[in-house]
Motif scaffolding. Structure first.
Motif, PDB file in Angstrom:
ATOM      1  N   ILE A 120      -3.679   2.079  -5.930  1.00  0.00           N
ATOM      2  CA  ILE A 120      -4.519   0.913  -6.134  1.00  0.00           C
ATOM      3  C   ILE A 120      -5.822   1.380  -6.755  1.00  0.00           C
ATOM      4  N   TYR A 131      -8.319  -5.734  -9.791  1.00  0.00           N
ATOM      5  CA  TYR A 131      -7.600  -4.600  -9.225  1.00  0.00           C
ATOM      6  C   TYR A 131      -6.251  -4.423  -9.915  1.00  0.00           C
ATOM      7  N   ILE A 133      -2.512  -2.696  -9.059  1.00  0.00           N
ATOM      8  CA  ILE A 133      -1.619  -2.082  -8.085  1.00  0.00           C
ATOM      9  C   ILE A 133      -0.459  -1.488  -8.872  1.00  0.00           C
ATOM     10  N   LEU A 148      -4.172  -3.988  -0.051  1.00  0.00           N
ATOM     11  CA  LEU A 148      -5.316  -4.261  -0.914  1.00  0.00           C
ATOM     12  C   LEU A 148      -6.161  -5.405  -0.362  1.00  0.00           C
TER      13      LEU A 148
END
Length: 161
Positions: A120, A131, A133, A148
Motif C-alpha cells: 500500500i 492510495y 493498493i 488501508l
C-alpha cells in the motif's frame, strides 16, 4: 499482480468513496457511518452486496478494529504498543498479516508468513488522499482494503489530536 486505487475527498465529515481498478472502474464502495464514539465502515461491491464491515472498538488502549467479511469470516486489526515504530497486525483464523515499512508515509508491504501478499502506498501532490493498493495475492484483496481503511482511520485520529 494488479492495482486498486482509492481517492478520498479533501473536505469530509464522513468517508464516502469508491475503490477503483486500473481502468478507473469502481469495484467497491466505501461508506462510513457518522458516530460520536467508535467508527463503522461498510464496504460493498458495485452490485450492492456487502463485502465487509469494519467496526472500531471503543475503550481500548490502542486502536483495534473488527472486520466481518460477507463469507462469514472475521479478522481483527490492531495497533501494537511500541515506543519508536508503529506496528499493526491483522489476524484471522486463516492468516496473520504483518505490515512492514513506513506507517507515517503510508508506504508499506503486507506479509503473510514472510511472503508479501500486497503493498500500500500513498500518492503525494494530489488533491485529496490518493492510495494505491498493489494486490500480489488476490485471496487477500478485501483484507488489504480493510487494512488501508483502518490505518487511514488511525492516522486521521492521531492527526486530529
Amino acid at each position: 499482480m494488479y492495482e486498486l486505487y482509492i481517492k478520498q475527498k479533501v473536505f469530509k465529515i464522513t468517508d464516502h468513496y469508491d475503490v477503483m481498478d486500473a481502468n478507473q472502474n469502481p469495484i467497491y464502495h466505501v461508506d462510513q457511518d457518522f458516530r460520536l464514539i467508535g467508527n463503522t465502515v461498510h464496504v460493498s461491491r458495485m452490485d450492492g452486496t456487502e463485502a465487509f464491515v469494519i467496526n472500531r472498538q471503543v475503550l481500548t488502549f490502542m486502536p483495534k478494529f473488527t472486520v466481518d467479511f460477507s463469507n462469514g469470516k472475521s479478522a481483527i486489526i490492531k495497533q501494537n504498543f511500541t515506543f519508536f515504530k508503529k506496528s499493526i497486525d491483522i489476524f484471522s483464523d486463516d492468516y496473520s498479516l504483518r505490515l512492514e515499512g513506513s506507517f507515517w508515509d503510508m508506504d508499506f508491504g503486507v506479509f503473510n508468513n514472510g511472503i508479501e501478499v500486497g503493498n500500500i502506498s500513498k500518492q503525494f501532490l494530489t488533491w485529496g488522499d490518493t492510495y494505491v493498493i498493489r494486490v500480489i495475492d488476490a485471496e487477500f484483496e478485501e483484507a488489504l482494503i480493510a487494512l488501508l481503511i483502518a490505518v487511514d482511520n488511525i492516522k486521521d485520529g492521531e492527526e486530529n489530536n
